[in-house]
Design an enzyme around this catalytic site. Structure first.
Site, PDB file in Angstrom:
ATOM      1  CG  HIS A 113      -2.090   0.924   1.078  1.00 20.94           C
ATOM      2  ND1 HIS A 113      -3.316   0.484   0.622  1.00 20.94           N
ATOM      3  CD2 HIS A 113      -2.227   2.265   1.288  1.00 20.94           C
ATOM      4  CE1 HIS A 113      -4.162   1.496   0.576  1.00 20.94           C
ATOM      5  NE2 HIS A 113      -3.513   2.596   0.967  1.00 20.94           N
ATOM      6  CB  SER A 114       1.086   4.289  -0.097  1.00 25.36           C
ATOM      7  OG  SER A 114       1.556   5.587  -0.395  1.00 25.36           O
TER       8      SER A 114
END
Length: 282
Positions: A113-114
């Protein structure tokens, strides 16, 4: 998002067979609550400032044949006393020196995530270079593809401007951002994580022989449609999924996200009667 504190009451008591994790390189070797009976391992890497506890509820939301492996990075939660890494290639090299056997034992997949998408990408590269193995699937969330034109770096900004960047993601309560004592503790970690992500430049790479699913939030200013579509150049198939909400849809739309992941992975994981979560600590 402001790092959350990992629950300590259910720490695992049994080690899985990862010999490199016992070499004393890392403070926390790989542990398990029970013997691994799952068909595929899903290794999860968090966003900037996040820790392994981000994924603490994922095991119960996924089919039992998928084993959730939460990687704990230095500088947060139980590893708060260790300095965070700022060189992504070195971070992954050290991680794989300890954990490589965990990827060789059975099929594996990644969720990033990110910032975590960059860790996933480099981890997949190094595993391929060292073993020839490829994940069965990569889930890349809340970040434009590696190699897509980058936004101006945030990790070099003065503190007040850097805090504004964090504020715009709408994942940290305003009272936390306004608390000077707390920010003195966590701002260095956030800045180090942003540096880790923003300075990662792998250059040209061969596509991976696996599908990629790219998740995004409809209101996330950190991504764009072209940037998510650009993940197609890194795999042999691309699935796109957009959730309502912003950068942290993994919290606001957890059930829908896990349903998507479960549906993609169950084809690689034979059914099992038991579910186990591994906490993979660097």
């Amino acid at each position: 998002m402001f790092p959350s504190k990992e629950t300590t009451g259910r720490f695992m008591t049994k080690s899985i067979l990862c010999p490199g994790a016992r070499m004393g390189i890392f403070q926390h070797p790989v542990k398990a609550e029970d013997e691994n009976k799952a068909g595929v391992r899903l290794f999860c890497f968090p966003y900037a400032g996040g820790g392994a506890s981000v994924f603490r509820h994922w095991q119960v939301g996924l089919p039992s044949q998928i084993q959730v492996c939460r990687v704990q990075l230095p500088g947060r939660e139980r590893r708060m006393q260790e300095p965070p890494h700022t060189n992504l290639v070195q971070l992954v090299r050290e991680m794989l020196d300890a954990l490589l056997p965990c990827f060789e034992e059975k099929p594996f997949a990644f969720y990033g995530h990110s910032m975590g998408t960059r860790i996933v990408f480099e981890t997949a590269l190094q595993i391929r270079n060292r073993t020839g193995l490829t994940p069965v699937h990569m889930f890349m969330a809340a970040c434009d593809a590696v190699g897509f034109p980058e936004r101006p770096p945030a990790h070099t900004l003065p503190d007040d401007h850097f805090v504004d960047v964090i504020r715009q993601l709408k994942g940290t309560p305003e009272e936390v951002l306004a608390n000077e004592e707390l920010m003195n503790i966590f701002l260095p970690l956030l800045r180090a994580d942003y540096r880790l992500k923003e300075t990662y430049k792998p250059g040209e790479t061969e596509p991976f022989a696996c599908p990629i699913t790219a998740f995004s939030g409809a209101d996330d200013a950190e991504t764009c449609a072209a940037g998510m579509l650009a993940w197609s150049r890194h795999g042999n198939d691309l699935h796109l999924k957009t959730f309502n909400g912003g950068h942290f849809f993994l919290h606001t739309h957890a059930d829908a996200l896990l349903s998507e992941i479960g549906n993609r992975l169950t084809q690689h994981a034979p059914a099992t009667s038991r579910s186990t979560t591994i906490h993979a600590h660097l």
